[in-house]
Design an enzyme around this catalytic site. Sequence first.
Site, short mmCIF file in Angstrom:
data_model
loop_
_atom_site.label_atom_id
_atom_site.label_comp_id
_atom_site.label_asym_id
_atom_site.label_seq_id
_atom_site.Cartn_x
_atom_site.Cartn_y
_atom_site.Cartn_z
N LYS A 206 -48.17 54.50 -24.90
CA LYS A 206 -48.40 53.85 -26.20
C LYS A 206 -49.86 54.04 -26.65
CE LYS A 206 -46.39 50.38 -24.15
NZ LYS A 206 -45.66 49.18 -23.73
N ASP A 241 -41.98 44.71 -19.03
CA ASP A 241 -41.36 43.90 -20.08
C ASP A 241 -39.83 44.01 -20.10
OD1 ASP A 241 -41.59 46.52 -20.95
OD2 ASP A 241 -42.34 46.05 -22.95
C1 GLC Z 1 -43.54 52.21 -22.45
C2 GLC Z 1 -43.90 51.78 -21.03
C3 GLC Z 1 -42.80 50.96 -20.42
C4 GLC Z 1 -42.45 49.81 -21.33
C5 GLC Z 1 -42.10 50.31 -22.71
C6 GLC Z 1 -41.79 49.20 -23.70
O1 GLC Z 1 -42.46 53.06 -22.38
O2 GLC Z 1 -44.16 52.92 -20.23
O3 GLC Z 1 -43.19 50.48 -19.15
O4 GLC Z 1 -41.38 49.09 -20.79
O5 GLC Z 1 -43.19 51.06 -23.22
O6 GLC Z 1 -42.89 48.36 -23.89
#
Ligand code: GLC
Length: 495
Positions: A206, A241
Amino acid sequence: MSLVVENGHKECVNGHKVYVNGKNATNGSHVNGVNGEVPWEKQFLPPALDIDDRARALAVESRLSSLVLCGATLQKVGEVFTREIENGLSKRPSSLQMENTYIPELPDGTEEGVFLALDLGGTNFRVLFLELRGGQLVREDVKHYHISDALRLGTGEELFNFLADCVLDFLRSEDMVDRELSLGFTFSFPMKQHSISSGELITWTKSFKCSGMDGVDVAALLQRCLWDRGLKITVQVLLNDTTGTLVAGAHMDPDVAVGVILGTGSNGCYMERADRVKHWESAHEKVHDVCVDIEWGAFGDNGCLSFLRTEFDNEVDGSSLLAASFTFEKYIGGKYLGELLCAVLRGLAKDGLFPAEPIKGELLSVHVSMFEEDNVSGEWQRTADVLCAACAGAKISRTDALVAQHAARLISNRAAQLVSVCIATILKRMDRAHASVAVDGSVFKKHPRLRHLMDKYIALLAPHHKFTLLAAEDGSGKGSALTAAIAARVAARKS
Ligand code: GLC
């Protein structure tokens, strides 16, 4: 192969059959199912672009045909996903992390206690104080802290010291600085977990890219920063998450066995048979099922999905903070849908099919949702106003706005299809009589069509597996506290 035929509806890329108006476009034979039903393959297609200028409609559809995936292509994605799941679980090379989270059970309604929860993953960091009584949340105090660009792109030490400062600030405002508390840390990035309370960051995703984090245990680093401030806090669980969403969802509905995030990023987790998971760093003879964090954002990073990639995806990836990484997430995540729309409209503008090139960064995923909303309600003026601003004041007609809405629709449809392939594959793998899927995230909550599309596509891809999509609330907060309570229960049982 792809074909454009009379009515301008181009269907199916990647060498599969082409059906138009119920006819096989290559030989004209009728393909409608019995009793005039829409055939399975056709049910994946988004509607044709409905504008009066038929020549322009044809040209736009032809230009965007690579974004249209047919059922056979989606089945192929599902097969590749299954293979990558098997490889990841068995510690063979795979683009899927398939990480053992060490969470062996879900809430049973007996969860008790007070907990701190930290939620790090987006541009806001949250600190929460939560109280559970008999499995119910009876108190929740929350404070949000903004994470600046400098912190997201600085050193890991600086970031984690900032997190600990926020905890101190929160505890001061709650008058709890001297209190002993257990903490659940929701860290929404891929990790290599050593236990339920420790794990190393694998890569940032991200909008984070902090240096000096290679091989660092993020829970231990947080613990040290908290102790440095004299706080009596123990980091009890480290979770993702998706895991928090699964746990929070299972608290609402005992059939929940899958957790999905459709927000800035996208990912999923599910309850896997413990004997199928090869990465264990502790005794697990008595563990029947364990939650596995798939990290499907990285699906295809080893090239196994190159048949899906379009020139628009290449453009989004090329200008992202972490190029050539988490490419599947760039088809689905809210961080990228606006950029994808921008890339598509720029492509159309270059071919004279759209009046101007939108400025990079001016279209966001909220605009994709907004254009879809306008499309659902037959509006176009708001779409045109946003496009005019994004294109430095260019004149945008009703037809231009409808073209942009069509592009938003194709992007949304593809995102819904790809996430549905993942969910359908997991449902088939778990093979339960009925499974609920807890879903959280801004894209899922705000997009007007996504949920309906997912319901439809999952049912088409896993027709023999009953499921329910459940909108889960606050997996990163409540889910984290519930997971800390589960960890305490499991530890008490062992001792
Ligand atoms: C990215 C992260 C992952 C998380 C997802 C949603 O893909 O690598 O760990 O669950 O974002 O936030």
